[in-house]
Design an enzyme around this catalytic site. Structure first.
Site: not given
Ligand code: SF4
Length: 491
Positions: A27, A270
């Protein structure tokens, strides 16, 4: 008579997860208080956070008396038309982008959640995962609460609604005292926006301001989303901090149970965009430092260093610079891969991964190649990439990973496979090297990663690294799955 159409045969539906073997952020949140174009700016903010969730998007605004909500499945640009944005009036808005797996991908789980309750209206957006949500939900259902979704976030709405406190900030504090887990939250009532970060600060949340409009505050998962709307970054919201923004201005309070910070180290490795920054550290620079540390720990003679684009690029730059080996783009990424595609019936080598990546033969042919990636999850994609590089003529392929082996699932808001599916949970580095068919494989050590992320002279103990170490800072029941809809992607 209507002529019968012939259709191509759709062999299978692919998701962005397939042939992109990564953990997935679930999210992103964005909110703005005090701007005439609140909905439009939130739309742009969500657009800049699209990498944090691609399955649904939503915005709720307040005109001072009433909340107005629109949410839909799909990318931000598909979820909102100009007309729909025009129907979101008001100077305050919060928005959300969400990623979910196949089973959980449903509009009922899209956020923001918005409800009417005895004290008025309330909307909420959540980045994270509440580790005791199931127990709380059961308790709330026993006392009569009716849930509309399967998302843990809805528990919060019910807890705020039943709180006996008077002010919205006290009701939210009271609700949060019942929950455990990771949360960066935005709440909206008819006249107030509240931003709050869990006491360990696991998921990011930062504050900005629109220049020339000192009352226009913005809050977002990543500061990079401020750039697109011309907002200025002010600071990271602190772990356990609650910001309340209303007509009286902005005030900061602390949740009661202060704890030591555990910021998700994978945001640096990442998840976050490389042009973001957290805690004063540029994500791009950190990734370069990870590559430099990797070069120190796992040097190898080679002719060229290539990244697995896009996420492996900064670490490859760092590795190549540290070892004085030429950096080249040996793999080119297509940026136009959708969720569904038609697979040709005639087998094409590496078809799935080739949709996203294609080798540049002159860079690779006859060379000893170091391939830099940020992580290996199942190993399936790494295997295809190594084979693709070798098929393009590489003489040797040395795989280097700018983080330690991912051995444990995440319970704090990241979509991860079960432990069984994580190749490093049951295989040694040598075994993984053989599986992915690399000549050699080297992972950055946990210490190397934490030191590089923290930066020179700074303590390296303020991070969550549970998916690498199994050292979970927040308890959870062992029978709780990291997520409810794990999709097993085959070799
Ligand atoms: S377990 Fe891993 S992905 Fe999850 S919050 Fe911790 S570091 Fe981040």
């Amino acid at each position: 008579m209507i002529p019968q159409r012939r259709h191509l045969q759709v062999l299978r539906e692919s998701t962005s997860q397939e042939d992109d073997d990564h953990f997935r952020d679930e999210c992103g949140v964005f909110g703005i208080y005090g701007h005439a174009e609140a909905a439009n700016l939130t739309y742009l903010g969500l657009h800049a956070l699209q990498h944090r969730g691609q399955e649904s998007a939503g915005i709720v605004t307040t005109d001072g008396e009433q909340l107005h909500l629109h949410r839909a499945m799909g990318l931000v640009q598909d979820a909102f038309s100009e007309q729909q944005l025009a129907q979101l009036p008001g100077r305050v808005a919060i928005g959300h982008v969400r990623y979910s797996t196949a089973g959980g991908s449903h509009i009922k789980n899209a956020q923001p959640f918005a409800v009417d309750y005895a004290k008025g209206s309330l909307a909420v957006c959540h980045n994270g995962n509440l580790t005791n949500a199931d127990a709380l939900r059961e308790e709330l259902e026993q006392r009569g609460s009716i849930f509309q979704s399967s998302a843990d976030t809805e528990v919060l709405v019910h807890l705020v609604a039943i709180s006996q406190e008077v002010s919205i900030e006290d009701r939210i504090s009271n609700a949060l005292s019942r929950v455990q887990g990771a949360y960066s939250l935005l709440f909206l009532t008819e006249d107030t926006m509240v931003a709050v970060r869990d006491p360990m600060g696991i998921r990011p949340l930062c504050l900005g301001i629109l220049p020339g409009n000192k009352d226009a505050h913005v809050v977002a998962s990543e500061p990079t989303s401020f750039d697109l709307i011309g907002a200025e970054y002010v600071r990271d919201i602190e772990p356990g901090e609650m910001l309340v923004i209303d007509a009286a201005g902005l005030r900061s309070t602390k949740l009661k149970d202060a704890q030591s910070p555990h910021f998700c180290v994978f945001e640096y490795v990442y998840f976050a965009r490389p042009d973001s920054h957290f805690n004063g550290r540029s994500v791009y620079e950190v990734r370069k430092n990870l590559g430099e540390a990797l070069a120190r720990e796992h040097p190898v003679e080679a002719d060229v260093v290539i990244p697995v684009p896009d996420s492996g690029v900064p670490a490859a730059v760092g590795y190549a610079a540290a070892k004085k080996i030429p950096f080249e783009m040996g793999l080119i990424r297509s940026h136009y891969v959708g969720r569904t595609f038609i697979e040709p019936q005639q087998s094409i080598r590496h078809f799935g991964v080739r949709l996203k990546l294609n080798p540049v033969e002159p860079v690779l042919k006859g060379k000893r190649v170091i391939v830099i990636d940020d992580s290996i999850v199942r190993g399936t994609t790494s295997r295809k990439i190594v084979k693709m590089v070798r098929d393009a003529g590489a003489r040797e392929v040395h795989l280097r990973i700018s983080s330690p082996p991912t051995q444990w699932p995440c319970y704090y808001g990241i979509d991860t496979p079960t432990r069984r599916e994580l190749i490093a949970s049951s295989h040694s580095t040598d075994e993984i090297a053989r599986y992915v068919t690399a000549d050699t494989l080297g992972y950055l050590s946990l210490e190397g990663m934490l030191t590089a992320v923290a930066g020179p002279g700074r303590p390296s103990n303020g991070f969550c690294h549970a998916c690498f170490s199994g050292d979970y800072a927040i308890p959870f029941k062992t029978n709780v799955s990291p997520k409810k809809n794990t999709r097993l992607v085959g070799v």
